[in-house]
Scaffold this motif. Structure first.
Motif, mmCIF file in Angstrom:
data_model
loop_
_atom_site.group_PDB
_atom_site.id
_atom_site.type_symbol
_atom_site.label_atom_id
_atom_site.label_comp_id
_atom_site.label_asym_id
_atom_site.label_seq_id
_atom_site.Cartn_x
_atom_site.Cartn_y
_atom_site.Cartn_z
ATOM 1 N N ILE A 198 0.867 -1.185 0.000
ATOM 2 C CA ILE A 198 0.000 0.000 0.000
ATOM 3 C C ILE A 198 0.901 1.230 0.000
ATOM 4 O O ILE A 198 1.532 1.544 1.014
ATOM 5 C CB ILE A 198 -0.943 0.033 1.218
ATOM 6 N N SER A 199 0.954 1.929 -1.117
ATOM 7 C CA SER A 199 1.770 3.127 -1.207
ATOM 8 C C SER A 199 0.926 4.353 -0.869
ATOM 9 O O SER A 199 -0.247 4.237 -0.493
ATOM 10 C CB SER A 199 2.391 3.259 -2.602
ATOM 11 N N ALA A 200 1.542 5.522 -0.973
ATOM 12 C CA ALA A 200 0.856 6.762 -0.618
ATOM 13 C C ALA A 200 1.135 7.828 -1.664
ATOM 14 O O ALA A 200 2.188 7.842 -2.292
ATOM 15 C CB ALA A 200 1.324 7.244 0.759
ATOM 16 N N GLN A 201 0.177 8.728 -1.802
ATOM 17 C CA GLN A 201 0.256 9.742 -2.848
ATOM 18 C C GLN A 201 -0.370 11.021 -2.329
ATOM 19 O O GLN A 201 -1.327 10.982 -1.549
ATOM 20 C CB GLN A 201 -0.503 9.241 -4.086
ATOM 21 N N ALA A 221 0.284 12.594 2.877
ATOM 22 C CA ALA A 221 -0.148 11.786 1.735
ATOM 23 C C ALA A 221 -1.245 10.824 2.160
ATOM 24 O O ALA A 221 -1.436 10.551 3.349
ATOM 25 C CB ALA A 221 1.036 11.022 1.157
ATOM 26 N N SER A 222 -1.964 10.295 1.173
ATOM 27 C CA SER A 222 -3.057 9.359 1.441
ATOM 28 C C SER A 222 -2.799 8.026 0.765
ATOM 29 O O SER A 222 -2.058 7.943 -0.224
ATOM 30 C CB SER A 222 -4.386 9.941 0.940
ATOM 31 N N LEU A 242 2.665 7.710 9.790
ATOM 32 C CA LEU A 242 1.367 7.265 9.291
ATOM 33 C C LEU A 242 0.862 8.180 8.187
ATOM 34 O O LEU A 242 1.061 9.398 8.242
ATOM 35 C CB LEU A 242 0.345 7.260 10.432
ATOM 36 N N THR A 243 0.190 7.623 7.202
ATOM 37 C CA THR A 243 -0.424 8.455 6.173
ATOM 38 C C THR A 243 -1.652 9.164 6.739
ATOM 39 O O THR A 243 -2.202 8.771 7.781
ATOM 40 C CB THR A 243 -0.847 7.629 4.951
ATOM 41 N N ALA A 244 -2.107 10.167 6.031
ATOM 42 C CA ALA A 244 -3.291 10.912 6.459
ATOM 43 C C ALA A 244 -4.521 10.021 6.521
ATOM 44 O O ALA A 244 -5.459 10.289 7.281
ATOM 45 C CB ALA A 244 -3.529 12.095 5.510
ATOM 46 N N THR A 245 -4.526 8.961 5.733
ATOM 47 C CA THR A 245 -5.664 8.044 5.703
ATOM 48 C C THR A 245 -5.985 7.481 7.080
ATOM 49 O O THR A 245 -7.153 7.242 7.411
ATOM 50 C CB THR A 245 -5.376 6.882 4.718
ATOM 51 N N TYR A 246 -4.965 7.283 7.902
ATOM 52 C CA TYR A 246 -5.158 6.619 9.188
ATOM 53 C C TYR A 246 -5.569 7.572 10.300
ATOM 54 O O TYR A 246 -5.852 7.128 11.420
ATOM 55 C CB TYR A 246 -3.887 5.869 9.583
ATOM 56 N N LYS A 247 -5.597 8.892 10.029
ATOM 57 C CA LYS A 247 -6.076 9.871 11.008
ATOM 58 C C LYS A 247 -5.400 9.692 12.378
ATOM 59 O O LYS A 247 -6.050 9.685 13.425
ATOM 60 C CB LYS A 247 -7.596 9.796 11.145
ATOM 61 N N ASN A 248 -4.080 9.509 12.355
ATOM 62 C CA ASN A 248 -3.257 9.392 13.563
ATOM 63 C C ASN A 248 -3.567 8.151 14.409
ATOM 64 O O ASN A 248 -3.188 8.088 15.578
ATOM 65 C CB ASN A 248 -3.385 10.645 14.443
ATOM 66 N N ASP A 249 -4.224 7.165 13.826
ATOM 67 C CA ASP A 249 -4.539 5.927 14.544
ATOM 68 C C ASP A 249 -3.653 4.806 14.008
ATOM 69 O O ASP A 249 -3.919 4.271 12.929
ATOM 70 C CB ASP A 249 -6.009 5.566 14.349
ATOM 71 N N PRO A 250 -2.592 4.417 14.722
ATOM 72 C CA PRO A 250 -1.705 3.375 14.197
ATOM 73 C C PRO A 250 -2.395 2.032 14.002
ATOM 74 O O PRO A 250 -2.011 1.269 13.122
ATOM 75 C CB PRO A 250 -0.591 3.294 15.246
ATOM 76 N N ALA A 308 -5.601 -2.183 7.801
ATOM 77 C CA ALA A 308 -5.591 -2.080 6.340
ATOM 78 C C ALA A 308 -4.735 -3.168 5.716
ATOM 79 O O ALA A 308 -5.096 -3.748 4.679
ATOM 80 C CB ALA A 308 -5.083 -0.693 5.927
ATOM 81 N N PHE A 309 -3.605 -3.468 6.347
ATOM 82 C CA PHE A 309 -2.732 -4.512 5.816
ATOM 83 C C PHE A 309 -3.278 -5.905 6.107
ATOM 84 O O PHE A 309 -3.114 -6.826 5.292
ATOM 85 C CB PHE A 309 -1.309 -4.331 6.359
ATOM 86 N N PHE A 310 -3.938 -6.085 7.250
ATOM 87 C CA PHE A 310 -4.603 -7.364 7.500
ATOM 88 C C PHE A 310 -5.683 -7.593 6.446
ATOM 89 O O PHE A 310 -5.845 -8.709 5.930
ATOM 90 C CB PHE A 310 -5.229 -7.385 8.897
#
Length: 394
Positions: free
Chosen positions: A300-303, A318-319, A349-357, A363-365
């Motif tokens: 999962i990359s980020a852009q 990035a998201s 962490l990317t912005a997608t995760y909203k600071n929640d590790p 997402a990877f699971f």
């Protein structure tokens, strides 16, 4: 998430799930891992989110936090004792600079194609000398409360800890997960890793595919050499890169030591680690390894771009992009997938995760990975338990 303020809650959750974690990954409905079992939580260098890297206290804390595997890098002393340490040099993780008796050992070297400024190298010290040093946290934003309190650990000490843990709990499936680090560099210095590692595995009676050990390396020639030496354990080919082009989400390969295995650089091979992520590359890996350990961006990359369409400057701006086919491609060949490295800090962490590790793990699971390398085993275990409850409720 504020890491230090969540330590107690993480360990409370971990304590409640430790028996399940030690019993090994259970079969769960509706997941896409290779074997249909829950992904592994792999304690990357112990528990370096809270302790200095690769010390026995950190590995003990990782076990308490519910890790499934103790991961470490292997380096050799001048007298052939394998130590666990990430770099071949010592200044970033130990107090070697405070030892005037070792001042003359400081020297410049080139490691895997990269010129390193003068430093102290593990290979220039005996095991006894290394044991006089004390470790420290190399990452500025993490806790330094344990700096100077613990010695470097040997690989044998980690093995002994794993054996004691398994003996104390017959249900435990705790693994040891060593990496041959800079193996060509160390061999050229006269302190090769492979023969010693295989000998130690044989001595422990662990030289089988179902033994509690997985051997890993970024260097395919190291893994192939150990196969020729008779290694029968599971093995993992690691895959690196040095950055992300946030305009496109593509990985970048600009640094010699992270762009490709050193053997490829030596032989003028134009390929980078990207070649390993192709179907052809995975088929080659299958001839000598059982799994891959890719930098997580391969999956999962980020852009991200700013208002002027320029690429953003940091990962947390990035998201996420859609997952690639790498996990499915590897599974199709029977290769398991253990991406690295998961960390709690917001900047990681990317912005997608909203600071929640925990959102990143989930997402990877969802993407079907078979395990994750993490600096925070407690966070990984908590995320996995939450994710499993969601899957089983379906």
């Amino acid at each position: 998430m504020n890491r230090l303020s969540t330590v107690s809650s993480i360990f409370t959750i971990a304590a409640a799930t430790l028996l399940a974690g030690c019993a090994g990954p259970q079969s769960v409905a509706n997941i896409k891992t290779l074997d249909g079992k829950a992904p592994l939580i792999i304690g990357h260098r112990g528990l370096p989110g809270l302790y200095p890297e690769e010390i026995i206290a950190g590995y003990q804390a990782a076990i308490a936090a519910g890790t499934d595997a103790l991961e470490m890098d292997l380096m050799s002393s001048s007298d052939g004792v394998l130590f666990v340490c990430h770099n071949p040099f010592l200044s970033d993780t130990t107090d070697v600079a405070d030892h005037p008796e070792f001042a003359s050992r400081k020297k410049a070297r080139t490691v895997d194609g990269v010129a390193v400024p003068p430093d102290w190298y593990i290979s220039d010290f005996t095991a006894a000398e290394l044991k006089t040093l004390r470790v420290k946290q190399p990452i500025a934003v993490r806790s330094h409360q344990y700096d100077g309190k613990y010695p470097l650990a040997t690989f044998q000490e980690v093995i002994d800890l794993a054996k004691a843990t398994r003996a104390a709990n017959p249900a435990s499936k705790l693994l040891v997960y060593p990496e041959t680090k800079n193996p060509i560099f160390q061999r050229l210095l006269g302190v090769p890793l492979e023969e010693k590692l295989v000998d130690m595995i044989n001595k422990e009676g662990w030289n089988s595919v179902d033994a509690p050990i997985i051997v890993q390396s970024f260097e395919p020639e190291s893994l192939k050499m150990m196969r020729r030496l008779g290694l029968k354990t599971r093995a993992v080919q690691l895959m690196d890169g040095d950055g992300i082009n946030f305009k496109t989400g593509a990985l970048t390969y600009n640094s010699p030591d992270t762009a490709k295995p050193y053997s490829w650089l030596q032989h003028g091979d134009p390929r980078t680690f990207a070649a390993m992520a192709t179907p052809e590359g995975l088929a080659e890996i299958k001839t000598y390894a059982d799994g891959i350990g890719p930098w997580k961006v391969y999956i999962i990359s980020a852009q991200g771009v700013d208002a002027a369409s320029n690429p953003v400057k940091a990962l947390n701006q990035a998201s996420n992009m859609a997952p690639t086919s790498l996990v499915a491609d590897a599974h199709r060949l029977g290769l398991f997938v253990h991406p690295f490295t998961f960390r709690d800090e917001a900047a990681r962490l990317t912005a997608t995760y909203k600071n929640d590790p925990k959102a990143e793990y989930k997402a990877f699971f969802d993407a079907g990975v078979d395990g994750v390398f993490t600096d925070f085993s407690g966070t990984g275990r908590a995320a996995l338990e939450e994710w499993l409850k969601t899957r089983n409720a379906r």
